[in-house]
Design an enzyme around this catalytic site. Structure first.
Site, mmCIF file in Angstrom:
data_model
loop_
_atom_site.group_PDB
_atom_site.id
_atom_site.type_symbol
_atom_site.label_atom_id
_atom_site.label_comp_id
_atom_site.label_asym_id
_atom_site.label_seq_id
_atom_site.Cartn_x
_atom_site.Cartn_y
_atom_site.Cartn_z
ATOM 1 N N LYS A 56 0.806 -1.234 0.000
ATOM 2 C CA LYS A 56 0.000 0.000 0.000
ATOM 3 C C LYS A 56 0.839 1.284 0.000
ATOM 4 C CE LYS A 56 -4.346 -1.473 2.057
ATOM 5 N NZ LYS A 56 -5.289 -1.275 3.155
ATOM 6 N N ASP B 188 -10.347 2.893 1.920
ATOM 7 C CA ASP B 188 -10.593 2.185 3.187
ATOM 8 C C ASP B 188 -11.424 3.046 4.156
ATOM 9 O OD1 ASP B 188 -9.362 -0.257 2.658
ATOM 10 O OD2 ASP B 188 -7.391 0.465 3.278
HETATM 11 P P1 NAP Z 1 -2.233 -2.269 12.281
HETATM 12 O O1 NAP Z 1 -1.713 -1.301 11.281
HETATM 13 O O2 NAP Z 1 -1.349 -3.350 12.789
HETATM 14 O O3 NAP Z 1 -2.792 -1.414 13.531
HETATM 15 C C1 NAP Z 1 -3.354 -2.030 14.648
HETATM 16 C C2 NAP Z 1 -3.611 -0.997 15.740
HETATM 17 O O4 NAP Z 1 -4.286 -1.665 16.802
HETATM 18 C C3 NAP Z 1 -2.327 -0.374 16.313
HETATM 19 O O5 NAP Z 1 -2.545 0.975 16.621
HETATM 20 C C4 NAP Z 1 -2.116 -1.193 17.591
HETATM 21 O O6 NAP Z 1 -1.515 -0.480 18.648
HETATM 22 C C5 NAP Z 1 -3.542 -1.459 18.012
HETATM 23 N N1 NAP Z 1 -3.616 -2.657 18.849
HETATM 24 C C6 NAP Z 1 -3.289 -3.920 18.496
HETATM 25 N N2 NAP Z 1 -3.499 -4.756 19.537
HETATM 26 C C7 NAP Z 1 -3.924 -3.968 20.567
HETATM 27 C C8 NAP Z 1 -4.291 -4.248 21.921
HETATM 28 N N3 NAP Z 1 -4.280 -5.487 22.415
HETATM 29 N N4 NAP Z 1 -4.687 -3.210 22.706
HETATM 30 C C9 NAP Z 1 -4.713 -1.949 22.209
HETATM 31 N N5 NAP Z 1 -4.382 -1.620 20.936
HETATM 32 C C10 NAP Z 1 -4.004 -2.639 20.124
HETATM 33 O O7 NAP Z 1 -3.514 -3.040 11.711
HETATM 34 P P2 NAP Z 1 -4.579 -2.462 10.652
HETATM 35 O O8 NAP Z 1 -4.159 -2.807 9.289
HETATM 36 O O9 NAP Z 1 -4.871 -1.043 10.999
HETATM 37 O O10 NAP Z 1 -5.847 -3.409 10.977
HETATM 38 C C11 NAP Z 1 -6.561 -3.292 12.204
HETATM 39 C C12 NAP Z 1 -7.784 -4.221 12.136
HETATM 40 O O11 NAP Z 1 -8.676 -3.747 11.125
HETATM 41 C C13 NAP Z 1 -7.437 -5.670 11.730
HETATM 42 O O12 NAP Z 1 -8.255 -6.550 12.476
HETATM 43 C C14 NAP Z 1 -7.800 -5.741 10.264
HETATM 44 O O13 NAP Z 1 -8.188 -7.049 9.866
HETATM 45 C C15 NAP Z 1 -8.989 -4.791 10.222
HETATM 46 N N6 NAP Z 1 -9.198 -4.206 8.891
HETATM 47 C C16 NAP Z 1 -10.426 -4.345 8.341
HETATM 48 C C17 NAP Z 1 -10.684 -3.783 7.115
HETATM 49 C C18 NAP Z 1 -12.073 -3.945 6.530
HETATM 50 O O14 NAP Z 1 -12.223 -3.710 5.321
HETATM 51 N N7 NAP Z 1 -13.067 -4.286 7.326
HETATM 52 C C19 NAP Z 1 -9.692 -3.046 6.435
HETATM 53 C C20 NAP Z 1 -8.442 -2.923 7.047
HETATM 54 C C21 NAP Z 1 -8.201 -3.499 8.281
HETATM 55 P P3 NAP Z 1 -0.001 0.054 18.585
HETATM 56 O O15 NAP Z 1 -0.062 1.237 17.655
HETATM 57 O O16 NAP Z 1 0.296 0.425 19.983
HETATM 58 O O17 NAP Z 1 0.814 -1.082 18.061
#
Ligand code: NAP
Length: 295
Positions: free
Chosen positions: A74, A111
Site C-alpha cells: 500500500k 478504506d
Molecule cells: P495495524 O496497522 O497493525 O494497527 C493495529 C492498531 O491496533 C495499532 O494501533 C495497535 O496499537 C492497536 N492494537 C493492536 N493490539 C492492541 C491491543 N491489544 N490493545 C490496544 N491496541 C491494540 O492493523 P490495521 O491494518 O490497521 O488493521 C486493524 C484491524 O482492522 C485488523 O483486524 C484488520 O483485519 C482490520 N481491517 C479491516 C478492514 C475492513 O475492510 N473491514 C480493512 C483494514 C483493516 P499500537 O499502535 O500500539 O501497536
C-alpha cells in the site's frame, strides 16, 4: 451479454499484495461485475513490497484497467504512480489505482471512505459527529483522515502507550491541521480518559485487531462504556458479529459490522474505475448480491 464468459474484450482488474490467496476481493468484484453486466474480471497476484514497482510496470504494459493494493504494497506503490487523490496523499497509503483515459495512474484510498459509507448505510451521518477511533494503525489512519475530510466535528484516537505514542500524537496533529478538524490522542489504558472519550462519542470505531477470530470473547471496550443510541462499528470482519458488536446490541447501541467496510471499500473502488460506464447506464454498484458471499 453473457455475464461470466471471458472474451477478447474483457477488461482485467487485480489485487497486488502478499498473502492474497484467501482475499475476499475476487468474490466481491467478480460478483459485482456480473451483477452490473460489466465485461471485466478480477484476479490476484502475490507480490511482495520489493516487487511492487516491477508489477506496476508490467500491469501498465499489459493495459490493466485498474488494480487494488493490500499489505505490504500500500505504501510501496506510491512512488510508481503518477498522481494521488487528496485522501491517499493524506493517508500516505493507496489501496486503489485507477488507469485514466490517457494511461496515467492515479492512487486512491477507499478504506476510510468504505467505513464511512458502511456507517451511512446504517444511518450514521458523519458530518458534525464526534468520533472515537480505537487504534492508530493503517485502518485507523485511513478512517481518521477520511473523517476529517468528510466533516466530522471531532476525532479522538485511542492508542496504547509505548515507543510510538509520541509519533502517533504528531501524526494525529498533522491530520487535524490538514483537515481543519479538532483531533486528539488518548491513552487506551487510562480508564478515566477512556470513560470520558466513550461517553462523548457519537460513533465508536474499533480499528484494532482485538476480537478477531471465531469465538473470540475479547472486546476492546468494557460493555458499560457503550451507551444507547451510539453507533459502534468494528473494522474486524471475522467473525461478523464480534464481542464488541454483541455488547453494542445489548446496550441498544447501533452495531455496524466490519464486512460493511470491506464491501464498501471495494464498491467505492468500482465507482472510481467504472465512473463513465455506470453514469452512461444509470447504474451503481449494489451491495445486496455481494453481502451473502461474505457470511
Ligand atoms: P495495524 O496497522 O497493525 O494497527 C493495529 C492498531 O491496533 C495499532 O494501533 C495497535 O496499537 C492497536 N492494537 C493492536 N493490539 C492492541 C491491543 N491489544 N490493545 C490496544 N491496541 C491494540 O492493523 P490495521 O491494518 O490497521 O488493521 C486493524 C484491524 O482492522 C485488523 O483486524 C484488520 O483485519 C482490520 N481491517 C479491516 C478492514 C475492513 O475492510 N473491514 C480493512 C483494514 C483493516 P499500537 O499502535 O500500539 O501497536
Amino acid at each position: 451479454m453473457d455475464k461470466t464468459r471471458i472474451t477478447g474484450t474483457t477488461r482485467l482488474y487485480a489485487l497486488l499484495g502478499s498473502p492474497v490467496a484467501h482475499s475476499l476481493s475476487p468474490a466481491i468484484h467478480n460478483a459485482s461485475f456480473a451483477h452490473l453486466g460489466v465485461d471485466a474480471a478480477y484476479v490476484v497476484f502475490d507480490v511482495d513490497a520489493g516487487q511492487t514497482g516491477a508489477a506496476v510496470a508490467a500491469l501498465r504494459t499489459l493495459g490493466i484497467a485498474g488494480f487494488n493494493l493490500t499489505m505490504p504494497c500500500k505504501k510501496a506503490v506510491i512512488e510508481h504512480l503518477d498522481r494521488l487523490s487528496p485522501a491517499a496523499e493524506l493517508i500516505g497509503a493507496v489501496n486503489t489505482v485507477n488507469v485514466e483515459a490517457d494511461g496515467t495512474l492515479t492512487g486512491h484510498n477507499t478504506d476510510g471512505a468504505g467505513m464511512i459509507r458502511a456507517l451511512a448505510e446504517a444511518g450514521a451521518a458523519l458530518e458534525g459527529c464526534r468520533l472515537l477511533v480505537l487504534g492508530a494503525g493503517g485502518a485507523a489512519r485511513a478512517i481518521i483522515a477520511q473523517a476529517g475530510l468528510d466533516g466530522a466535528a471531532q476525532v479522538l484516537v485511542a492508542k496504547r502507550p509505548g515507543a510510538t505514542f509520541a509519533q502517533a500524537a504528531d501524526d494525529v496533529a498533522r491530520l487535524a491541521a490538514a483537515t481543519d478538524t479538532p483531533m486528539g490522542l488518548v491513552d487506551f489504558t487510562d480508564p478515566e480518559a477512556m470513560a470520558e472519550a466513550c461517553a462523548r462519542a457519537d460513533i465508536i470505531i474499533n480499528a484494532t485487531p482485538i476480537g478477531m477470530g471465531e469465538n473470540n470473547p475479547e472486546s476492546p471496550l468494557a460493555p458499560e462504556r457503550i451507551r444507547e443510541g451510539q453507533f459502534v462499528a468494528d473494522a474486524v470482519y471475522h467473525p461478523r458479529r464480534t464481542a464488541l458488536l454483541a455488547s453494542a446490541a445489548e446496550a441498544r447501541a447501533m452495531p455496524v459490522e466490519g464486512v460493511g467496510m470491506l464491501l464498501w471499500q471495494g464498491l467505492i473502488a468500482e465507482e472510481i474505475w467504472l465512473a463513465d460506464e455506470l453514469a452512461a447506464r444509470s447504474l451503481a454498484p449494489d451491495p445486496a448480491p455481494i453481502l451473502p458471499l461474505l457470511a
